[in-house]
Design a protein around this motif. Structure first.
Motif, mmCIF file in Angstrom:
data_model
loop_
_atom_site.group_PDB
_atom_site.id
_atom_site.type_symbol
_atom_site.label_atom_id
_atom_site.label_comp_id
_atom_site.label_asym_id
_atom_site.label_seq_id
_atom_site.Cartn_x
_atom_site.Cartn_y
_atom_site.Cartn_z
ATOM 1 N N PHE B 152 9.826 14.244 5.374
ATOM 2 C CA PHE B 152 8.927 14.392 4.216
ATOM 3 C C PHE B 152 9.217 13.223 3.292
ATOM 4 N N LYS B 153 8.195 12.396 3.065
ATOM 5 C CA LYS B 153 8.405 11.202 2.237
ATOM 6 C C LYS B 153 7.335 11.129 1.167
ATOM 7 N N LEU B 154 7.739 10.667 -0.005
ATOM 8 C CA LEU B 154 6.763 10.503 -1.080
ATOM 9 C C LEU B 154 5.907 9.277 -0.816
ATOM 10 N N VAL B 155 4.609 9.410 -1.089
ATOM 11 C CA VAL B 155 3.721 8.258 -1.010
ATOM 12 C C VAL B 155 3.869 7.496 -2.322
ATOM 13 N N LYS B 156 3.915 6.171 -2.239
ATOM 14 C CA LYS B 156 4.049 5.342 -3.441
ATOM 15 C C LYS B 156 2.865 5.574 -4.378
ATOM 16 N N THR B 157 3.131 5.451 -5.641
ATOM 17 C CA THR B 157 2.025 5.581 -6.599
ATOM 18 C C THR B 157 1.098 4.376 -6.449
ATOM 19 N N ASP B 158 -0.084 4.491 -7.003
ATOM 20 C CA ASP B 158 -1.049 3.392 -6.901
ATOM 21 C C ASP B 158 -0.483 2.086 -7.452
ATOM 22 N N GLU B 159 0.215 2.170 -8.613
ATOM 23 C CA GLU B 159 0.770 0.950 -9.213
ATOM 24 C C GLU B 159 1.819 0.322 -8.307
ATOM 25 N N GLN B 160 2.709 1.187 -7.798
ATOM 26 C CA GLN B 160 3.754 0.684 -6.899
ATOM 27 C C GLN B 160 3.126 0.020 -5.674
ATOM 28 N N ALA B 161 2.098 0.667 -5.134
ATOM 29 C CA ALA B 161 1.451 0.140 -3.936
ATOM 30 C C ALA B 161 0.828 -1.213 -4.235
ATOM 31 N N ARG B 162 0.123 -1.298 -5.351
ATOM 32 C CA ARG B 162 -0.552 -2.555 -5.682
ATOM 33 C C ARG B 162 0.471 -3.674 -5.832
ATOM 34 N N ALA B 163 1.579 -3.375 -6.526
ATOM 35 C CA ALA B 163 2.626 -4.385 -6.700
ATOM 36 C C ALA B 163 3.178 -4.828 -5.348
ATOM 37 N N LEU B 164 3.365 -3.864 -4.474
ATOM 38 C CA LEU B 164 3.911 -4.169 -3.136
ATOM 39 C C LEU B 164 2.961 -5.075 -2.353
ATOM 40 N N TYR B 165 1.685 -4.705 -2.339
ATOM 41 C CA TYR B 165 0.715 -5.490 -1.574
ATOM 42 C C TYR B 165 0.569 -6.889 -2.151
ATOM 43 N N ASP B 166 0.639 -7.004 -3.505
ATOM 44 C CA ASP B 166 0.570 -8.336 -4.116
ATOM 45 C C ASP B 166 1.728 -9.193 -3.624
ATOM 46 N N ARG B 167 2.906 -8.596 -3.598
ATOM 47 C CA ARG B 167 4.085 -9.349 -3.131
ATOM 48 C C ARG B 167 3.911 -9.789 -1.679
ATOM 49 N N ILE B 168 3.380 -8.877 -0.878
ATOM 50 C CA ILE B 168 3.195 -9.218 0.542
ATOM 51 C C ILE B 168 2.203 -10.365 0.681
#
Lengths: 322, 539
Positions: B152-168
């Protein structure tokens, strides 16, 4: 009494050079076929890969099956139509990339040959390459272990010369059977290895019976030359040899004719073995033991009418004093 | 008759009686129709509802137990050789892992409902699974091989996800073009996110099916580069979906560390009433252990309004929103399941996760119709061989031939009885072994009879010829059988699966052969010759 081949007096040993030529031809033919084919044609058991046996109805042409299988992405598949059933196909695929299971893909491809094609997977065998290698090394070990055990047993019960003769004859039989399979382009599978080992067992059984009689005769006829004693032994057991190998050949022929595709290769190997084994009992094994004995006498520098006496124990003593 | 002869006769009759008794269930079982036999195979006394039924089912199970078992090649079924990947475990752990895997696979197979499954360790880290009878092969394979690592894993929040994808995105732009120049075309600047159908709208990341492989290789590239620290894991949805009329797959950015693992699941069931939006759609409801229950209450309490992904073998099964704290340790997994998938998921959750990945290294499947075909052919071949031999023996050796045939029948009967008693399995090569046993048995009698004939030709008396014939041939027969036994033993030792079946039947057959061909037939001759003045013999 209804009898076959009673009271024969064939000079088997006198014609042994003729047999050497026949053996030489058979061994060479086997060797040539094995070289041309690049060794025995190992089945999926030993190489790894997938074997699919499928019934496809209505029966398509092998070409239709091939192109369907190729469309499914298996370009190097081998297709073989059933010998007595045109709607059954054997499909051999090489080792697939890790994790993919070719059976459903092949099944779907076959089903798409024409609309309404019925497909039944009769048999699917997938062997990983490493397991295949292990099975192969195990099979080779089994063959050598079996031959080794036989060598020791015959040496203990009879004489080292007979032991050598018997084991050389076994190699001879197994190699020629492999050669016949190779000439007929049959695969060597685990089942075929079982057949080869069984024929080795049968073949040695045959030789032991002949040796047994030769030993018995030797006891009674100490003054006779060894080749004559051997001839007598062979002649006296000939009807038994023919009957026994005849019944074995009959059994395996029944397996071959009625046993179906699955043990087709098994029974073929056995059948060839029964025939070659009979021949090698008469010639190769005894003749070789005789050659060894004559060679031993020549190198001892004197002619001896008998080299050993009676029982196994004294035979060993006699041979060890040389 | 001497006392010794009487004893021999008594023992023989006793042995024959024992053989018949041992073979009776086999006879009963295989004279049932295939449909009835299938029913017997599925009999489960534990599942009976009444005492009478339980007794009847128990009887059937006893029958099945005592009958000779047919190998997979004869009845159809599946043979799997699994390898437990213990490369990432320590020595002691590895040994444990295999034992654990055997137990877990055993549980899964039990719930799959196969009659007489057999699961055994083979060598260091291999497991052999045999599933006889008709079954859904693909389903069996996926069920047995599934690691079932449930997290069971938490899905990243929208902000966290956006920051992650920007970095990628900027990672790839820098890596491929030296810098993330804002004047660059969009597809280059957003090398990663431009591959998605809905570009980085928060956690909603959907890729067309055709893009999945390319994205996977980019993720792998990121994982290889130790300078890029990713504080999330990216996991695909387990199912494809329709998005704007095209098929695609959802990618989830998840927390690296799971909040809870599948080991906390106590029971799980497939249910059809879990999803309110899609009534009748299959899903899985589960109950957690006491510890898991309180963990779950805590997790859900702290993360209201977040999505919690239920991840099985790194695939997201579903990621429902947490609406409120769930206190009673119960939950459900819904998603795009078929009924079968939901059933499988429930089974693997109930039986636990495999401790290490398991791979199928050898697989042999025989369809039931081929198996049936093989039995029929095997028996036809056996019957043809037997009839040929019987006819020959009767013509060639007349009455003595009949004695040999009788000994032969006892030999086969003894062989089958021994197989039933030792719970050996009859395989197709085993049938071949029986045919060869017949060959050896005939050989023994031929040896004896030829010898007796020879002695008769040497003008011995009948009794003397019989005695000499037997005693001389006996030694040869022993030698002959031992030398055939040696390869059989080599095969038993090194052969695998079907081959071993051949070696086992041949070995048992040869041992019984020496007893019947020499002992029993001699006894008959003795009994016959001692009763009257013998001057001739039918041989």
């Amino acid at each position: 009494m209804f009898q076959i081949l009673h009271g024969l007096n064939v000079d088997w040993m006198g014609r042994r050079y003729f047999a050497y030529i026949i053996s030489g031809i058979m061994l060479t033919a086997s060797l040539v076929s094995l070289i041309v084919h690049g060794g025995p044609r190992y089945g999926v058991d030993f190489t790894g890969g997938t074997l699919i046996e499928a019934a496809v109805r209505p029966a398509p042409t092998p070409e239709a099956v091939r192109s369907a299988v190729e469309r499914a992405g298996f370009a190097r598949a081998e297709i073989q139509q059933g010998i007595d059933r045109p709607d059954e196909f054997l499909i051999r695929l090489g080792v697939s990339e890790a994790g993919t299971d070719p059976a459903p893909a092949v099944e779907a491809a076959l089903r798409s040959i024409t609309s309404g094609t019925q497909v039944e997977l009769l048999r699917v065998e997938t062997v990983g390459p490493r397991v295949g290698g292990e099975l192969r090394s195990n099979a080779i070990k089994a063959v050598f272990l079996a031959l080794g055990l036989i060598l020791v047993y015959v040496a203990a019960r009879y004489d080292w010369r007979y032991s050598v003769g018997a084991v050389v004859a076994l190699f001879h039989d197994v190699f020629i059977s492999l050669g016949v399979l190779s000439i007929l382009d049959r695969e060597v599978t685990l089942t075929v290895v079982a057949a080869l080992l069984t024929l080795a067992g049968f073949s040695i059984n045959d030789k032991v019976v002949v040796f047994d009689r030769i030993r018995e005769r030797k006891q009674a006829l100490r003054r006779e030359p060894p080749d004559k004693v051997m001839n007598m032994g062979i002649n006296e057991t000939l009807s038994r040899t023919i009957i026994t190998n005849g019944t074995v050949a009959l059994s395996t022929l029944a397996l071959y004719l009625f046993g179906g595709d699955v043990i087709h290769d098994f029974s073929l190997a056995m059948l060839v073995g029964a025939v070659v084994g009979t021949y090698s009992s008469l010639y190769v094994a005894s003749a070789l033991a005789l050659e060894l004995q004559l060679w031993g006498e020549r190198s001892a520098g004197r002619h001896r009418t008998t080299s050993s006496t009676g029982t196994a124990g004294s035979t060993r003593r006699a041979s060890s004093t040389k | 008759m001497t006392t010794g002869d009487k004893w021999k006769l008594f023992l023989t009759i006793l042995a024959v009686g024992a053989c018949l008794f041992t073979l009776w269930p086999t006879f009963q079982f295989y004279s049932l129709t295939p449909a009835e036999r299938q029913k017997v195979l599925q009999a489960r006394p534990a599942a009976a509802t009444s005492e009478a039924e339980r007794e009847r089912l128990q009887e059937m199970e006893d029958l099945r137990e005592k009958a000779i078992k047919l190998g997979l090649d004869l009845q159809g079924g599946m043979y799997l050789l699994l390898e437990v990947d213990t490369s990432k475990l320590g020595r002691a752990e590895a040994r444990n892992a295999v034992d654990q895997a055997i137990q877990i696979i055993g549980n899964r197979v039990d719930q799959f409902g196969v009659a007489e499954p057999s699961i055994a360790r083979q060598g260091e880290n291999r497991i052999m699974v045999q599933l006889p009878g008709l079954l859904d092969q693909d389903r069996a394979k996926s069920l047995i091989g599934a690691t079932a690592l449930l997290e069971f894993k938490l899905v990243k929040t929208d902000e966290q996800a956006r920051a992650l994808y920007d970095r990628i995105d900027s990672y790839f732009a820098r890596k491929r073009f030296g810098s993330a120049d804002t004047t660059m075309p969009d597809t280059l600047r957003h090398a990663f996110t431009s591959r998605f159908l809905v570009a980085a709208q928060g956690g909603e990341t959907i890729a067309l099916s055709s893009e999945v492989a390319a994205i996977d290789s980019m993720i792998a590239e990121l994982a290889r580069d130790s300078s890029f620290v990713m504080e999330a894991t990216l996991a695909w949805d387990s199912h494809e979906d329709e998005f704007q009329g095209r098929t695609g797959r959802r990618l989830y950015p998840l927390d690296k560390e799971p909040l809870m693992r599948g080991s906390e699941v106590a029971t799980a069931q497939m249910r059809l009433d879990l999803d309110q939006d899609r009534p009748g759609a299959p899903g899985v409801s589960f109950t957690l252990t006491t510890r898991g229950g309180s963990m779950f209450a805590d997790i859900t309490g702290r993360n209201v309004n977040r999505s919690l992904a239920i991840v099985l073998d790194n695939r997201v099964q579903s990621a429902p929103n947490i609406l409120e704290r769930i206190p009673r340790g119960q939950g459900s997994i819904t998603g795009n399941f078929t009924e079968e998938e939901a059933q499988n998921l429930a089974i693997v959750l109930r039986s636990g996760a495999l401790p290490a990945p398991v791979r199928i290294v050898e697989e042999r499947t025989v369809g039931p119709s081929l198996g049936q075909d093989s039995i029929e052919k095997g028996f036809t071949a056996g019957a043809a061989a037997a009839i040929g031999i019987v006819v020959f023996m009767l013509i060639y050796y007349r009455l003595s031939g009949a004695v040999a045939v009788f000994a032969l029948v006892l030999n086969i009967m003894g062989l089958l009885a021994a197989m039933a008693a030792f719970k050996a399995t009859l395989t197709l090569p085993g049938l071949a072994g029986i045919v060869l046993t017949i060959g050896m048995a005939v050989d023994a009698n031929v040896l004896i009879f030829e010898r007796i004939r020879e002695e008769l030709r040497n003008k011995r008396t009948v009794l003397n010829a019989i005695e000499t014939g037997y005693s001389r041939a006996y030694r040869t027969i022993i030698d002959a059988n031992v030398t055939t036994l040696l390869p059989a033993i080599a095969l038993m030792w090194l052969g695998s699966g079907p081959i071993r079946g051949f070696a086992v039947t041949l070995t048992i057959g040869l041992i019984i052969n020496v007893i019947t061909a020499v002992g029993v037939s001699k006894m008959i001759f003795d009994a016959w010759s001692l009763r009257r003045k013998v001057s001739s013999i039918s041989i």
